[in-house]
Design a protein around this motif. Structure first.
Motif, PDB file in Angstrom:
ATOM      1  N   ASP A 139       0.971  -1.114   0.021  1.00 56.21           N
ATOM      2  CA  ASP A 139      -0.040   0.034  -0.073  1.00 56.21           C
ATOM      3  C   ASP A 139       0.941   1.294   0.009  1.00 56.21           C
ATOM      4  O   ASP A 139       0.451   2.354  -0.602  1.00 56.21           O
ATOM      5  N   SER A 140       1.953   1.183   0.693  1.00 58.36           N
ATOM      6  CA  SER A 140       2.678   2.452   0.876  1.00 58.36           C
ATOM      7  C   SER A 140       3.350   2.900  -0.436  1.00 58.36           C
ATOM      8  O   SER A 140       4.038   4.159  -0.448  1.00 58.36           O
ATOM      9  N   LEU A 141       3.457   2.101  -1.510  1.00 58.95           N
ATOM     10  CA  LEU A 141       4.193   2.363  -2.598  1.00 58.95           C
ATOM     11  C   LEU A 141       3.444   3.083  -3.577  1.00 58.95           C
ATOM     12  O   LEU A 141       3.708   3.544  -4.560  1.00 58.95           O
ATOM     13  N   ILE A 142       1.963   3.336  -3.255  1.00 58.46           N
ATOM     14  CA  ILE A 142       1.338   3.872  -4.327  1.00 58.46           C
ATOM     15  C   ILE A 142       1.533   5.140  -4.539  1.00 58.46           C
ATOM     16  O   ILE A 142       1.540   5.668  -5.782  1.00 58.46           O
ATOM     17  N   VAL A 143       1.956   6.132  -3.626  1.00 59.80           N
ATOM     18  CA  VAL A 143       2.130   7.455  -3.872  1.00 59.80           C
ATOM     19  C   VAL A 143       3.349   7.620  -4.774  1.00 59.80           C
ATOM     20  O   VAL A 143       3.592   8.496  -5.685  1.00 59.80           O
ATOM     21  N   ALA A 144       4.483   6.939  -4.472  1.00 58.59           N
ATOM     22  CA  ALA A 144       5.574   7.004  -5.228  1.00 58.59           C
ATOM     23  C   ALA A 144       5.408   6.490  -6.581  1.00 58.59           C
ATOM     24  O   ALA A 144       5.954   6.854  -7.529  1.00 58.59           O
ATOM     25  N   MET A 145       4.752   5.482  -6.802  1.00 56.07           N
ATOM     26  CA  MET A 145       4.520   5.034  -8.088  1.00 56.07           C
ATOM     27  C   MET A 145       3.680   6.036  -9.119  1.00 56.07           C
ATOM     28  O   MET A 145       4.024   6.145 -10.151  1.00 56.07           O
ATOM     29  N   PHE A 146       2.491   6.617  -8.439  1.00 58.49           N
ATOM     30  CA  PHE A 146       1.879   7.355  -9.112  1.00 58.49           C
ATOM     31  C   PHE A 146       2.520   8.656  -9.483  1.00 58.49           C
ATOM     32  O   PHE A 146       2.475   9.150 -10.618  1.00 58.49           O
ATOM     33  N   ALA A 147       3.210   9.234  -8.431  1.00 56.55           N
ATOM     34  CA  ALA A 147       3.986  10.431  -8.871  1.00 56.55           C
ATOM     35  C   ALA A 147       5.040  10.365 -10.023  1.00 56.55           C
ATOM     36  O   ALA A 147       5.393  11.122 -10.659  1.00 56.55           O
ATOM     37  N   ARG A 148       5.928   9.257  -9.905  1.00 52.03           N
ATOM     38  CA  ARG A 148       6.651   9.003 -10.964  1.00 52.03           C
ATOM     39  C   ARG A 148       6.216   8.862 -12.163  1.00 52.03           C
ATOM     40  O   ARG A 148       6.641   9.314 -13.237  1.00 52.03           O
ATOM     41  N   SER A 149       5.108   8.048 -12.336  1.00 52.63           N
ATOM     42  CA  SER A 149       4.427   7.867 -13.487  1.00 52.63           C
ATOM     43  C   SER A 149       3.809   9.388 -13.971  1.00 52.63           C
ATOM     44  O   SER A 149       4.010   9.500 -15.185  1.00 52.63           O
ATOM     45  N   GLU A 177      -0.306  14.267  -1.338  1.00 53.19           N
ATOM     46  CA  GLU A 177       1.207  13.261  -0.828  1.00 53.19           C
ATOM     47  C   GLU A 177       1.673  13.126  -2.008  1.00 53.19           C
ATOM     48  O   GLU A 177       3.071  13.156  -2.138  1.00 53.19           O
ATOM     49  N   SER A 178       1.100  12.947  -3.273  1.00 53.15           N
ATOM     50  CA  SER A 178       1.905  12.921  -4.517  1.00 53.15           C
ATOM     51  C   SER A 178       2.549  14.108  -4.958  1.00 53.15           C
ATOM     52  O   SER A 178       3.606  13.961  -5.485  1.00 53.15           O
ATOM     53  N   GLY A 179       1.843  15.339  -4.813  1.00 54.33           N
ATOM     54  CA  GLY A 179       2.516  16.568  -5.015  1.00 54.33           C
ATOM     55  C   GLY A 179       3.851  16.524  -4.280  1.00 54.33           C
ATOM     56  O   GLY A 179       4.849  17.329  -4.765  1.00 54.33           O
ATOM     57  N   VAL A 180       3.903  16.373  -2.969  1.00 56.51           N
ATOM     58  CA  VAL A 180       5.099  16.648  -2.048  1.00 56.51           C
ATOM     59  C   VAL A 180       6.061  15.484  -2.581  1.00 56.51           C
ATOM     60  O   VAL A 180       7.391  15.827  -2.577  1.00 56.51           O
ATOM     61  N   PHE A 181       5.580  14.268  -2.861  1.00 48.16           N
ATOM     62  CA  PHE A 181       6.532  13.178  -3.287  1.00 48.16           C
ATOM     63  C   PHE A 181       7.352  13.883  -4.628  1.00 48.16           C
ATOM     64  O   PHE A 181       8.677  13.499  -4.743  1.00 48.16           O
ATOM     65  N   ALA A 182       6.537  14.150  -5.547  1.00 48.63           N
ATOM     66  CA  ALA A 182       6.887  14.448  -6.602  1.00 48.63           C
ATOM     67  C   ALA A 182       7.890  15.639  -6.610  1.00 48.63           C
ATOM     68  O   ALA A 182       8.991  15.868  -7.330  1.00 48.63           O
ATOM     69  N   GLY A 183       7.725  16.783  -5.666  1.00 56.85           N
ATOM     70  CA  GLY A 183       8.627  17.830  -5.432  1.00 56.85           C
ATOM     71  C   GLY A 183       9.942  17.174  -4.975  1.00 56.85           C
ATOM     72  O   GLY A 183      10.950  17.659  -5.235  1.00 56.85           O
ATOM     73  N   VAL A 184       9.670  16.341  -3.951  1.00 56.55           N
ATOM     74  CA  VAL A 184      10.947  15.789  -3.617  1.00 56.55           C
ATOM     75  C   VAL A 184      11.871  14.968  -4.411  1.00 56.55           C
ATOM     76  O   VAL A 184      13.141  15.395  -4.630  1.00 56.55           O
ATOM     77  N   ASP A 185      11.208  14.414  -5.206  1.00 57.33           N
ATOM     78  CA  ASP A 185      11.767  13.467  -6.449  1.00 57.33           C
ATOM     79  C   ASP A 185      12.367  14.386  -7.480  1.00 57.33           C
ATOM     80  O   ASP A 185      13.530  14.146  -7.742  1.00 57.33           O
ATOM     81  N   ALA A 186      11.998  15.617  -7.636  1.00 49.36           N
ATOM     82  CA  ALA A 186      12.392  16.295  -8.665  1.00 49.36           C
ATOM     83  C   ALA A 186      13.542  17.205  -8.027  1.00 49.36           C
ATOM     84  O   ALA A 186      14.565  17.610  -8.810  1.00 49.36           O
ATOM     85  N   SER A 214       3.104   6.411  13.871  1.00 49.49           N
ATOM     86  CA  SER A 214       4.190   6.119  12.915  1.00 49.49           C
ATOM     87  C   SER A 214       3.366   6.088  11.575  1.00 49.49           C
ATOM     88  O   SER A 214       4.282   6.452  10.620  1.00 49.49           O
ATOM     89  N   LEU A 215       2.115   6.008  11.298  1.00 48.99           N
ATOM     90  CA  LEU A 215       1.765   6.157  10.112  1.00 48.99           C
ATOM     91  C   LEU A 215       1.765   7.390   9.456  1.00 48.99           C
ATOM     92  O   LEU A 215       1.685   7.445   8.225  1.00 48.99           O
ATOM     93  N   GLN A 216       1.989   8.516  10.255  1.00 46.20           N
ATOM     94  CA  GLN A 216       2.389   9.814   9.668  1.00 46.20           C
ATOM     95  C   GLN A 216       3.629   9.789   8.730  1.00 46.20           C
ATOM     96  O   GLN A 216       3.782  10.640   7.835  1.00 46.20           O
ATOM     97  N   LEU A 217       4.530   8.889   9.028  1.00 43.77           N
ATOM     98  CA  LEU A 217       5.702   9.023   8.309  1.00 43.77           C
ATOM     99  C   LEU A 217       5.514   8.428   6.876  1.00 43.77           C
ATOM    100  O   LEU A 217       6.488   8.573   6.102  1.00 43.77           O
ATOM    101  N   THR A 218       4.499   7.820   6.744  1.00 49.49           N
ATOM    102  CA  THR A 218       4.486   7.047   5.440  1.00 49.49           C
ATOM    103  C   THR A 218       3.868   7.834   4.485  1.00 49.49           C
ATOM    104  O   THR A 218       3.318   9.130   4.683  1.00 49.49           O
ATOM    105  N   THR A 219       3.849   7.842   2.986  1.00 50.23           N
ATOM    106  CA  THR A 219       3.432   8.654   2.191  1.00 50.23           C
ATOM    107  C   THR A 219       1.952   8.084   1.908  1.00 50.23           C
ATOM    108  O   THR A 219       1.145   8.933   1.101  1.00 50.23           O
ATOM    109  N   THR A 220       1.222   7.144   2.372  1.00 50.93           N
ATOM    110  CA  THR A 220       0.013   6.454   1.971  1.00 50.93           C
ATOM    111  C   THR A 220      -0.786   6.652   3.073  1.00 50.93           C
ATOM    112  O   THR A 220      -2.229   6.974   2.773  1.00 50.93           O
ATOM    113  N   TYR A 221      -0.656   6.638   4.529  1.00 51.10           N
ATOM    114  CA  TYR A 221      -1.601   6.407   5.213  1.00 51.10           C
ATOM    115  C   TYR A 221      -2.317   7.593   5.917  1.00 51.10           C
ATOM    116  O   TYR A 221      -1.962   7.883   7.087  1.00 51.10           O
TER     117      TYR A 221
END
Length: 497
Positions: A40-50, A69-78, A146-153
């Motif tokens: 489950d935790s990988l959905i944001v990374a997969m969507f953002a990278r897509s 969440e996807s916007g934040v991950f995409a920003g960090v990734d970029a 600790s769920l707050q640290l994930t990109t998904t929950y």
């Protein structure tokens, strides 16, 4: 003014140190499974990278769209040249910093005799203590901080809820349109991305505002805040309509009121498991103490704003828990307000200690530096957890990348290798009968129509292939196996979610 900015800046530096230290502790425990490897935790990374890749997007999401969440991950990734696990580690720190930011918002404006920055840091440290007591690898454990640290929950939903409470607090503290108006877009975006916001925030805060309407002199502001909150939530639900093609499950099926007795048993069992360990008991005692403090602050509040924030600290966990049971739910993550709402007790009335001004400033500066240094010392620990070798995963991804072909695997087995591939479309998500499984995945993957190898592990259900076929070879990869059918292709069945 200069002192105020210095104070706020020191607070953010200290919060960064706390966030890194907490992320390092959680990542070094078995809880790292949720941070780096959970399906489950990988959905944001997969969507953002897509989305960043610019390819066609035809995603099958759950009821949650994960847009912030996807916007934040995409920003960090970029911005950062890191691998996937490194990005997830940085994202964990960013999520905790966002939590500090909205807690600071909720602590209110500084005035004579108050110390909102200091108490906001105390609240973040308390949250860190809760997260540090959580060491299970299970997503279903009653380990909610600790769920707050994930990109998904639901990290953005947590941030949005506390931000709304903070804006309402400031609107009650000092009349003005800015804070009132800002509630609407936050509620709208939060509901758009996750309708659970209506359950966690809109319903409980409506109850609080309704009670306040009859008890407070500021009835007009209470009524206006209520209207803006409900209106923003309604706009969020309307905004979901254009995304309906992406929503594979509206979430309505999760509500099963007839199962409320089983829900009590389920959550009671999780609580028993939590209390059965010393760290779990410590976490429960900290939470209970904060809830008691919130009730005390409610009774002793001197202003409507203090009373509202303090009451939210104990009423949100109570109402959300009762609601989760009444709806017959069976998922620990729905009870997350139990972990973060009680923190509001610490910032409802952030009064300063009676110390001389100069020693107080020096103590604050030293404490900030100590926390920042503690965070710096935790960076190698967090980096080591993010860079921990996984030879089994590497074996699979290297083989698939080199094959140039497309294979398939079941949800819990294939998500991690799929997320780490150069081209994630090389692994198609299927069920055990090779029907395309359209859940938290880009449905464009299914256009390939057929596959020539299967990836499986201990979580895979026994295959029931649509056509008889024997693999030409079996490639062992530790906990994984690759069933290679070579020149034989296996047709994909119709998609379902």
């Amino acid at each position: 003014m200069r002192r105020a900015w210095t104070r706020e800046l020191l607070g953010w530096f200290a919060a960064l140190g706390v966030s890194i230290a907490v992320a390092g502790q959680v990542a070094a425990s078995a809880r790292s499974e949720l941070l780096f490897r959970d399906g489950d935790s990988l959905i944001v990374a997969m969507f953002a990278r897509s989305a960043l890749a610019g390819g066609p997007l035809d995603w099958a999401m759950s009821s949650v769209l994960f847009l912030p969440e996807s916007g934040v991950f995409a920003g960090v990734d970029a911005l950062l040249p890191l691998d996937l696990d490194g990005l997830l580690a940085v994202n964990a720190v960013v999520n905790l910093l966002a939590l500090y930011g909205v807690i600071r918002l909720t602590a209110g404006r500084r005035h004579e005799g108050s110390a909102p920055v200091a108490w906001s840091l105390v609240a973040l440290c308390a949250f860190g203590v809760l997260a540090a007591t959580e060491t299970s690898a299970s997503r279903d454990a009653l380990e909610l901080a600790s769920l707050q640290l994930t990109t998904t929950y639901y990290s953005s939903t947590v941030v949005a809820l506390i931000a709304v409470i903070g804006l309402m607090r400031r609107a009650l503290d000092r009349p003005g349109p800015v804070c009132v108006v800002a509630v609407a877009p936050i509620a709208a975006v939060a509901t758009l991305t996750n309708p659970l916001f209506a359950v966690w925030a809109t319903v409980p805060l409506t109850v609080l505002l309704a009670i306040g309407f009859f008890r407070s002199r500021a009835r007009g502001r209470m009524l206006l805040l209520l209207a803006v909150l409900v209106g923003g939530t309604a706009l969020g639900f309307l905004a979901r309509i254009p995304f309906s093609a992406w929503i594979a499950n509206t979430g309505a099926g999760y509500a099963q009121p007839e199962l409320w007795m089983q829900s009590i048993g389920y959550y009671g069992g999780l609580l028993g498991d939590r209390l059965s360990t010393p760290l779990g008991l410590l976490g429960a005692l900290v939470t209970a103490a904060l809830i008691v403090l919130a009730a005390f602050r409610t009774a002793r509040a001197s202003t409507d704003a203090e009373r509202f924030v303090a009451a939210a600290g104990w009423m949100l966990p109570l109402l959300v828990t009762l609601g989760a049971i009444a709806l017959g739910t069976h998922a620990a993550r729905y009870l997350q307000p139990i972990a973060f709402a009680p923190l509001l007790a610490l910032v409802a009335a952030p009064r300063a200690l009676r110390l001389p001004e100069r020693p107080a400033r020096q103590a604050a500066a030293v404490a900030s530096i100590v926390l920042l240094v503690a965070g710096g010392l935790s960076i190698p620990r967090l980096a080591a957890a993010a860079q921990a070798p996984d030879p089994d995963l590497t074996c699979v991804t290297d083989w698939v990348n080199a094959s140039g072909r497309t294979g398939a695997g079941q949800f819990w087995s294939v998500r991690l290798p799929k997320a780490h591939l150069d081209d994630p479309a090389q692994l198609v998500q299927v069920d055990n009968r090779l029907n395309a499984y359209a859940w938290l995945v880009n449905r464009t993957d299914f256009a390939v129509g057929e596959v020539s190898f299967l990836v499986e592990d201990a979580q895979s259900v026994q295959w029931e292939l649509p056509t008889p076929a024997v693999p030409e070879s079996v490639v062992p990869c530790g906990r994984y196996r690759i069933l290679d059918y070579g020149s034989t292709t296996l047709p994909l069945g119709p998609p379902h979610s």
